[in-house]
Scaffold this motif. Sequence first.
Motif, PDB file in Angstrom:
ATOM      1  N   LYS A 110      -3.847   4.386   7.255  1.00  8.39           N
ATOM      2  CA  LYS A 110      -2.392   4.454   7.085  1.00  8.39           C
ATOM      3  C   LYS A 110      -1.970   5.393   5.969  1.00  8.39           C
ATOM      4  O   LYS A 110      -0.964   6.070   6.068  1.00  8.39           O
ATOM      5  N   GLU A 116       6.291  -3.005   6.356  1.00 11.18           N
ATOM      6  CA  GLU A 116       6.621  -1.599   6.583  1.00 11.18           C
ATOM      7  C   GLU A 116       8.135  -1.425   6.714  1.00 11.18           C
ATOM      8  O   GLU A 116       8.718  -0.524   6.131  1.00 11.18           O
ATOM      9  N   GLU A 144       1.766  -6.345  10.137  1.00  2.88           N
ATOM     10  CA  GLU A 144       1.985  -5.290   9.149  1.00  2.88           C
ATOM     11  C   GLU A 144       3.357  -4.633   9.286  1.00  2.88           C
ATOM     12  O   GLU A 144       3.832  -3.992   8.354  1.00  2.88           O
ATOM     13  N   MET A 145       3.992  -4.779  10.431  1.00  4.25           N
ATOM     14  CA  MET A 145       5.280  -4.135  10.663  1.00  4.25           C
ATOM     15  C   MET A 145       6.367  -4.663   9.719  1.00  4.25           C
ATOM     16  O   MET A 145       7.215  -3.905   9.266  1.00  4.25           O
ATOM     17  N   TYR A 175      -2.505  -7.574  14.197  1.00  4.75           N
ATOM     18  CA  TYR A 175      -2.473  -6.914  12.895  1.00  4.75           C
ATOM     19  C   TYR A 175      -1.288  -5.954  12.746  1.00  4.75           C
ATOM     20  O   TYR A 175      -0.556  -6.012  11.773  1.00  4.75           O
ATOM     21  N   ASP A 176      -1.100  -5.076  13.708  1.00  8.56           N
ATOM     22  CA  ASP A 176      -0.004  -4.100  13.611  1.00  8.56           C
ATOM     23  C   ASP A 176       1.354  -4.803  13.580  1.00  8.56           C
ATOM     24  O   ASP A 176       2.255  -4.379  12.857  1.00  8.56           O
TER      25      ASP A 176
END
Length: 95
Positions: A75, A47, A43-44, A39-40
């Motif tokens: 977040k 971002e 999502e990067m 997920y991170d």
Amino acid sequence: MTSERNAQKVLYWKSKTRVVESMTKEQIRQTYDRIANWYDLIEMVPELLGVRRLRHEMLQRASGKVLEVAAGAGKNLRDYPRTCQIPRVSNMGLK
């Protein structure tokens, strides 16, 4: 061509909705567990493309009492002005 593409998108989302509706809660949980580790990383990309900056700019305009619905990993919370009062609502564990 545009209306044909829109029709294809609608059919795609309807078929995806049916798939989710036919999944059991356990299957949905397992699916989320599989993507949790990624997920991170996923999502990067947004971002880095500027979503973080836009989020910060937008949330700096907030004031007073703010209800953060579906706060998730939180977040947004770091970008609110310190003067905001922010209760959070999440559907985790609700039946």
